[in-house]
Design a protein around this motif. Sequence first.
Motif, PDB file in Angstrom:
ATOM      1  N   ILE A  17       0.834  -1.204   0.000  1.00  0.00           N
ATOM      2  CA  ILE A  17       0.000   0.000   0.000  1.00  0.00           C
ATOM      3  C   ILE A  17       0.866   1.251   0.000  1.00  0.00           C
ATOM      4  CG2 ILE A  17      -2.019  -1.028   1.145  1.00  0.00           C
ATOM      5  CD1 ILE A  17      -1.029   0.169   3.769  1.00  0.00           C
ATOM      6  N   ALA A  18       0.339   2.292  -0.619  1.00  0.00           N
ATOM      7  CA  ALA A  18       1.040   3.576  -0.597  1.00  0.00           C
ATOM      8  C   ALA A  18       1.007   4.126   0.822  1.00  0.00           C
ATOM      9  CB  ALA A  18       0.366   4.557  -1.552  1.00  0.00           C
ATOM     10  N   ALA A  19       2.049   4.863   1.175  1.00  0.00           N
ATOM     11  CA  ALA A  19       2.136   5.443   2.519  1.00  0.00           C
ATOM     12  C   ALA A  19       0.894   6.264   2.853  1.00  0.00           C
ATOM     13  CB  ALA A  19       3.399   6.306   2.625  1.00  0.00           C
ATOM     14  N   ASP A  20       0.369   6.966   1.877  1.00  0.00           N
ATOM     15  CA  ASP A  20      -0.793   7.839   2.112  1.00  0.00           C
ATOM     16  C   ASP A  20      -2.047   7.056   2.486  1.00  0.00           C
ATOM     17  OD1 ASP A  20       0.890   9.855   1.460  1.00  0.00           O
ATOM     18  OD2 ASP A  20       0.197  10.025  -0.621  1.00  0.00           O
ATOM     19  N   GLU A  21      -2.059   5.776   2.191  1.00  0.00           N
ATOM     20  CA  GLU A  21      -3.231   4.965   2.521  1.00  0.00           C
ATOM     21  C   GLU A  21      -3.214   4.491   3.981  1.00  0.00           C
ATOM     22  OE1 GLU A  21      -4.422   2.266  -1.044  1.00  0.00           O
ATOM     23  OE2 GLU A  21      -2.252   2.596  -1.238  1.00  0.00           O
ATOM     24  N   VAL A  22      -2.113   4.781   4.690  1.00  0.00           N
ATOM     25  CA  VAL A  22      -1.986   4.322   6.079  1.00  0.00           C
ATOM     26  C   VAL A  22      -2.524   5.415   7.013  1.00  0.00           C
ATOM     27  CG1 VAL A  22      -0.352   3.613   7.867  1.00  0.00           C
ATOM     28  CG2 VAL A  22       0.014   2.928   5.480  1.00  0.00           C
ATOM     29  N   ALA A  23      -3.350   5.025   7.983  1.00  0.00           N
ATOM     30  CA  ALA A  23      -3.901   6.009   8.937  1.00  0.00           C
ATOM     31  C   ALA A  23      -2.781   6.575   9.804  1.00  0.00           C
ATOM     32  CB  ALA A  23      -4.954   5.343   9.817  1.00  0.00           C
ATOM     33  N   ASP A  24      -2.944   7.810  10.250  1.00  0.00           N
ATOM     34  CA  ASP A  24      -1.898   8.493  11.014  1.00  0.00           C
ATOM     35  C   ASP A  24      -1.573   7.806  12.331  1.00  0.00           C
ATOM     36  OD1 ASP A  24      -1.509  10.317   9.066  1.00  0.00           O
ATOM     37  OD2 ASP A  24      -2.423  12.012  10.125  1.00  0.00           O
ATOM     38  N   ASP A  25      -2.537   7.073  12.896  1.00  0.00           N
ATOM     39  CA  ASP A  25      -2.267   6.435  14.187  1.00  0.00           C
ATOM     40  C   ASP A  25      -1.939   4.943  14.060  1.00  0.00           C
ATOM     41  OD1 ASP A  25      -4.713   5.546  13.430  1.00  0.00           O
ATOM     42  OD2 ASP A  25      -5.697   5.868  15.365  1.00  0.00           O
ATOM     43  N   THR A  26      -1.733   4.486  12.848  1.00  0.00           N
ATOM     44  CA  THR A  26      -1.357   3.077  12.658  1.00  0.00           C
ATOM     45  C   THR A  26       0.088   2.867  13.090  1.00  0.00           C
ATOM     46  OG1 THR A  26      -2.891   2.785  10.825  1.00  0.00           O
ATOM     47  CG2 THR A  26      -1.023   1.258  10.908  1.00  0.00           C
ATOM     48  N   LEU A  27       0.336   1.788  13.849  1.00  0.00           N
ATOM     49  CA  LEU A  27       1.710   1.446  14.225  1.00  0.00           C
ATOM     50  C   LEU A  27       2.388   0.767  13.031  1.00  0.00           C
ATOM     51  CD1 LEU A  27       4.033   1.052  16.281  1.00  0.00           C
ATOM     52  CD2 LEU A  27       2.911  -1.079  16.982  1.00  0.00           C
ATOM     53  N   CYS A  28       3.465   1.381  12.562  1.00  0.00           N
ATOM     54  CA  CYS A  28       4.206   0.876  11.400  1.00  0.00           C
ATOM     55  C   CYS A  28       5.575   0.387  11.888  1.00  0.00           C
ATOM     56  CB  CYS A  28       4.407   1.980  10.373  1.00  0.00           C
ATOM     57  SG  CYS A  28       2.874   2.803   9.880  1.00  0.00           S
ATOM     58  N   VAL A  29       5.973  -0.820  11.505  1.00  0.00           N
ATOM     59  CA  VAL A  29       7.212  -1.397  12.042  1.00  0.00           C
ATOM     60  C   VAL A  29       8.113  -1.937  10.935  1.00  0.00           C
ATOM     61  CG1 VAL A  29       8.203  -3.109  13.604  1.00  0.00           C
ATOM     62  CG2 VAL A  29       6.022  -2.050  14.178  1.00  0.00           C
ATOM     63  N   PRO A  30       9.326  -1.413  10.831  1.00  0.00           N
ATOM     64  CA  PRO A  30      10.321  -2.015   9.940  1.00  0.00           C
ATOM     65  C   PRO A  30      10.816  -3.360  10.503  1.00  0.00           C
ATOM     66  CG  PRO A  30      10.852   0.296  10.392  1.00  0.00           C
ATOM     67  CD  PRO A  30       9.790  -0.135  11.382  1.00  0.00           C
ATOM     68  N   LEU A  36      17.644 -11.271  13.524  1.00  0.00           N
ATOM     69  CA  LEU A  36      16.432 -10.691  12.946  1.00  0.00           C
ATOM     70  C   LEU A  36      15.908  -9.601  13.862  1.00  0.00           C
ATOM     71  CD1 LEU A  36      15.483 -11.854  10.249  1.00  0.00           C
ATOM     72  CD2 LEU A  36      16.783 -13.500  11.574  1.00  0.00           C
ATOM     73  N   VAL A  37      15.401  -8.529  13.265  1.00  0.00           N
ATOM     74  CA  VAL A  37      15.133  -7.321  14.026  1.00  0.00           C
ATOM     75  C   VAL A  37      13.767  -6.713  13.697  1.00  0.00           C
ATOM     76  CG1 VAL A  37      16.007  -5.017  14.557  1.00  0.00           C
ATOM     77  CG2 VAL A  37      17.616  -6.827  13.975  1.00  0.00           C
ATOM     78  N   ALA A  38      13.090  -6.237  14.724  1.00  0.00           N
ATOM     79  CA  ALA A  38      11.937  -5.346  14.570  1.00  0.00           C
ATOM     80  C   ALA A  38      12.287  -4.079  15.337  1.00  0.00           C
ATOM     81  CB  ALA A  38      10.667  -5.985  15.122  1.00  0.00           C
ATOM     82  N   ALA A  39      12.277  -2.929  14.656  1.00  0.00           N
ATOM     83  CA  ALA A  39      12.796  -1.695  15.260  1.00  0.00           C
ATOM     84  C   ALA A  39      12.079  -0.487  14.688  1.00  0.00           C
ATOM     85  CB  ALA A  39      14.290  -1.593  14.987  1.00  0.00           C
ATOM     86  N   PHE A  40      12.499   0.690  15.134  1.00  0.00           N
ATOM     87  CA  PHE A  40      11.957   1.950  14.628  1.00  0.00           C
ATOM     88  C   PHE A  40      10.426   1.950  14.592  1.00  0.00           C
ATOM     89  CE2 PHE A  40      16.164   1.756  12.554  1.00  0.00           C
ATOM     90  CZ  PHE A  40      16.664   3.035  12.771  1.00  0.00           C
ATOM     91  N   PRO A  41       9.761   1.518  15.672  1.00  0.00           N
ATOM     92  CA  PRO A  41       8.299   1.581  15.616  1.00  0.00           C
ATOM     93  C   PRO A  41       7.855   3.037  15.479  1.00  0.00           C
ATOM     94  CG  PRO A  41       9.044   1.226  17.877  1.00  0.00           C
ATOM     95  CD  PRO A  41      10.262   1.105  16.994  1.00  0.00           C
ATOM     96  N   MET A  42       6.939   3.298  14.586  1.00  0.00           N
ATOM     97  CA  MET A  42       6.507   4.697  14.362  1.00  0.00           C
ATOM     98  C   MET A  42       5.031   4.714  13.978  1.00  0.00           C
ATOM     99  SD  MET A  42       8.424   5.372  10.657  1.00  0.00           S
ATOM    100  CE  MET A  42       9.815   4.248  10.828  1.00  0.00           C
ATOM    101  N   ASN A  43       4.389   5.844  14.213  1.00  0.00           N
ATOM    102  CA  ASN A  43       2.999   5.932  13.793  1.00  0.00           C
ATOM    103  C   ASN A  43       2.928   6.354  12.322  1.00  0.00           C
ATOM    104  OD1 ASN A  43       3.068   8.779  13.573  1.00  0.00           O
ATOM    105  ND2 ASN A  43       2.626   9.002  15.767  1.00  0.00           N
TER     106      ASN A  43
END
Lengths: 362, 362
Positions: free
Chosen positions: B48-61, B187-194
């Motif tokens: 999905i395009a970044a713009d389709e993600v809600a502002d309060d969604t937790l996004c994790v690399p 293996l890593v999960a980091a940089f959690p961001m909204n």
Amino acid sequence: MAYQVTQSDLEAIALGGAFLGTGGGGDPYIGKLMARQAIAEHGPVTVIAADEVADDTLCVPVFMMGAPTVMLEKLPSGDEILKALAELETFLGKKAGALICVEAGGLNSTIPFMVAAATGLPLIDGDGMGRAFPELQMVTFTMHGIASSPMVVADDKGNSALMSTISNLWTERLARVVAVQMGGAALVAAFPMNGADMKKALLHGTMTTIRDIGNTILSERKASRHPGAALRAMTGGAHLFTGRVVDVQRATEGGFARGKLTLRGIDDFAGQEFLVHFQNEFLLAETATGAPICMTPDLICALDADMGLPVTTEQMRYGMTVEFSAIPADPQWHTPAGLELAGPKYFGYDHEFRPFTTGERA
Amino acid sequence: MAYQVTQSDLEAIALGGAFLGTGGGGDPYIGKLMARQAIAEHGPVTVIAADEVADDTLCVPVFMMGAPTVMLEKLPSGDEILKALAELETFLGKKAGALICVEAGGLNSTIPFMVAAATGLPLIDGDGMGRAFPELQMVTFTMHGIASSPMVVADDKGNSALMSTISNLWTERLARVVAVQMGGAALVAAFPMNGADMKKALLHGTMTTIRDIGNTILSERKASRHPGAALRAMTGGAHLFTGRVVDVQRATEGGFARGKLTLRGIDDFAGQEFLVHFQNEFLLAETATGAPICMTPDLICALDADMGLPVTTEQMRYGMTVEFSAIPADPQWHTPAGLELAGPKYFGYDHEFRPFTTGERA
């Protein structure tokens, strides 16, 4: 039975810890200062017998991990270890009800008093080694199946790492490299356990033994006697030898202070030469020909031959005269499980464990 | 606009990632296999395009960290990274709503597809580098003030560490030594961001660019053309030189694959010699006299001169003929903040950053 520890007890506790610390466990002077400041600020610490702790109380060992050589130059502020404890409590969703001392040592048996003073928690009368050992998994807790993780390692800068590992050896491996990156030493809250497990796994009474040993050192010195003989009488120990340090090999590597002392025997031991190998702690005393006279897990304790004060590995200098005594380790350390954890083979010494002997007397 | 990625897209994605991975970011073959298996089991992945993600969604690399040389011989099972993500979610008390790819690379831009398939989460079209870089803090997220921690590092054995650090550079330092202990890669999960922060900090569209580059490689090869010229036309790139590898110096140290290639120019570049320095990724291309022709953060991309396939640093062998292209990095990397994070000085090269030139043509 519970008793209070005040500022005036700390001198004895730091000395007694340093003696049982077998050269490691950190500098007694620093530990005493840290605990003294916390008790001055928050009041005395209650030491309670293990049996006085409820079975469902969360008991947490708190300690410093790293090379003692580093700890000497990088003093903890105290906040790091409180942070480590708080993060562990948050992760577990439960508050600690009592603190545990992980090992006897100048620093590591005084730091818990600092944490106890600052948090108001009681400190349990016991520890996980009955001495100091260099690695984290070398505790009776491991022998009783208590996991070292979840565990929090914190530094003075504000970094921390919460480990969840498959074994206590893996915790040691991961936490050790983190401690090295954190500057060579870090503060730790680990081995969270309930009161019921604590009662089984703990070596009971260590804090009182530490205090009594320290008081003996103080009283013997006050009476102008070298405390060595009295300490050996208290602990079932033997006089290994007295010698002058003629060589110190030392390196801080892999997060440990490793090295070897060479000593030339004096008094009754004149004409002999001795080697003492260490990794943070004194682990093996040999004759010059490589015959072992005392080996880990039994305790190799050093007192300045003149002053009668405990000497840590990092205090060893050319020309010092040192009286080495051996004390038998707690019987748990002589079991196959104990020897596998902390026997001579684990450290790479090519000796089967044998009880200590002493240097030949002239 | 959202689109679906199926098994048949993975070949292109792995190739495109490997090309932009500038020699690093892991082996494309392994990443493809891992993602293919997960999609076969769980179904296609939604990008999905970044713009389709809600502002309060937790996004994790989610990504792999370590030396690519090690990753080649130590395949992740997939469970480790799911565990890392789950532990991070537990710590944050919130479920991730979307995944992020941290970098372009054969492995690190395919692993997120595996995690997306296994969790059913969408993967955002973008990344944090627009290429691969060797160190964790070298992401646009850092430039936008997004903390790398809390972060979870997990291994194949079941160990994990949750880091809380004071800076992204400290996360790199601590996580790197843990990854080395865990066997050289973790293996890593980091940089959690909204979602709101993600939209500002992300390099948008990278996943689509990766796929398009991969499809160009496939279609040019199918038409029996070397894809180099078409890829340069797509990306604003330049042909640096083509040469034969005459020496490879390589060491796995400090958790990185470091080394230097020496190449003898062929075709238009005959008679010249070139050096390419790498730390996981190609970071500096020079003439034999040490004049820089392309330097980090600009991309130094390698294609096999005969086959037209991307070549990773660990695939480099004596005798290979390789076509090196340069691609300008995203403009954020050319700002003072970008150059401080990943410019030549950071890596110890004594050059001020300058845009790339090319080898002289005969």
